[in-house]
Design a protein around this motif. Sequence first.
Motif, PDB file in Angstrom:
ATOM      1  N   LYS A   6       0.984  -1.208   0.005  1.00 31.76           N
ATOM      2  CA  LYS A   6      -0.022  -0.112  -0.037  1.00 31.76           C
ATOM      3  C   LYS A   6       0.680   1.095   0.132  1.00 31.76           C
ATOM      4  O   LYS A   6       2.002   1.252   0.482  1.00 31.76           O
ATOM      5  N   LEU A  44      -1.186   8.283  -0.633  1.00 26.58           N
ATOM      6  CA  LEU A  44      -0.837   9.309  -1.694  1.00 26.58           C
ATOM      7  C   LEU A  44      -0.554  10.470  -0.982  1.00 26.58           C
ATOM      8  O   LEU A  44      -0.899  11.001   0.140  1.00 26.58           O
ATOM      9  N   LEU A  85      -8.382   2.433  -4.113  1.00 27.55           N
ATOM     10  CA  LEU A  85      -8.404   3.654  -3.521  1.00 27.55           C
ATOM     11  C   LEU A  85      -9.085   3.457  -2.327  1.00 27.55           C
ATOM     12  O   LEU A  85     -10.321   3.469  -2.352  1.00 27.55           O
ATOM     13  N   ASN A 130     -10.114   5.381   1.167  1.00 28.33           N
ATOM     14  CA  ASN A 130     -10.001   6.909   1.491  1.00 28.33           C
ATOM     15  C   ASN A 130     -10.377   6.541   3.087  1.00 28.33           C
ATOM     16  O   ASN A 130     -11.119   6.375   3.818  1.00 28.33           O
ATOM     17  N   VAL A 157     -10.223  11.962  -6.903  1.00 31.41           N
ATOM     18  CA  VAL A 157      -8.850  11.684  -7.234  1.00 31.41           C
ATOM     19  C   VAL A 157      -8.939  11.762  -8.804  1.00 31.41           C
ATOM     20  O   VAL A 157      -9.740  11.358  -9.598  1.00 31.41           O
ATOM     21  N   THR A 203     -12.357  10.022 -10.387  1.00 33.66           N
ATOM     22  CA  THR A 203     -13.048   8.921  -9.735  1.00 33.66           C
ATOM     23  C   THR A 203     -14.464   9.403  -9.256  1.00 33.66           C
ATOM     24  O   THR A 203     -15.226   8.699  -8.733  1.00 33.66           O
ATOM     25  N   GLN A 242     -14.055   2.779  -0.294  1.00 32.98           N
ATOM     26  CA  GLN A 242     -12.843   2.282  -1.282  1.00 32.98           C
ATOM     27  C   GLN A 242     -13.588   2.306  -2.914  1.00 32.98           C
ATOM     28  O   GLN A 242     -14.981   2.021  -2.727  1.00 32.98           O
ATOM     29  N   VAL A 282      -1.350  10.800 -10.416  1.00 28.53           N
ATOM     30  CA  VAL A 282      -2.479  10.515  -9.303  1.00 28.53           C
ATOM     31  C   VAL A 282      -2.649  11.763  -8.613  1.00 28.53           C
ATOM     32  O   VAL A 282      -1.568  11.940  -7.622  1.00 28.53           O
ATOM     33  N   GLY A 289      -5.813  13.013  -3.969  1.00 29.49           N
ATOM     34  CA  GLY A 289      -5.921  11.920  -3.000  1.00 29.49           C
ATOM     35  C   GLY A 289      -5.020  11.879  -1.960  1.00 29.49           C
ATOM     36  O   GLY A 289      -4.779  10.818  -1.252  1.00 29.49           O
ATOM     37  N   ILE A 311      -5.122   9.077   1.050  1.00 32.57           N
ATOM     38  CA  ILE A 311      -5.657   7.716   0.624  1.00 32.57           C
ATOM     39  C   ILE A 311      -4.612   6.974   0.382  1.00 32.57           C
ATOM     40  O   ILE A 311      -3.516   7.131   0.070  1.00 32.57           O
ATOM     41  N   ALA A 343      -3.265   3.800  -1.468  1.00 31.75           N
ATOM     42  CA  ALA A 343      -3.814   3.005  -2.630  1.00 31.75           C
ATOM     43  C   ALA A 343      -2.989   1.668  -2.798  1.00 31.75           C
ATOM     44  O   ALA A 343      -1.845   1.317  -2.308  1.00 31.75           O
TER      45      ALA A 343
END
Length: 114
Positions: free
Chosen positions: A18, A21, A39, A41, A49, A75, A83, A101, A104, A107, A109
């Motif tokens: 993982k 971000l 993703l 959150n 995002v 997104t 998620q 990216v 975010g 977050i 990822a």
Amino acid sequence: MATITATDMSSGQATVTKTTLGASDTFTYDSTKRPVLILDNVTGGALTVTIDGDGASTVSVSGVGAVDISGGYSTGSIAAGAQVVIPLKDISAYLSGTIAVTGGTGIEAALLEY
């Protein structure tokens, strides 16, 4: 800028890598696999995002013509605690060139490759 590292799922069970971000992060899209971006959150607020390859500009859509995709794939709002799972082949047109990216921060990822 962090790089979201892919977890190879081709041999079954794996420990998922993982990445938390920041303001702008990146990953490598491997079109020879079936990658999925997750993703999660874990922040206290909703975040949107955007995934944008710097080589993505327009795509031709039958019956519509040229569609501008240079702004990236959004997104939509990801609620706190929610998620989103994105099969990257479905958005591959957005993933040309260097991928950024954004939006975010905080977050978590995970990129899974099958």
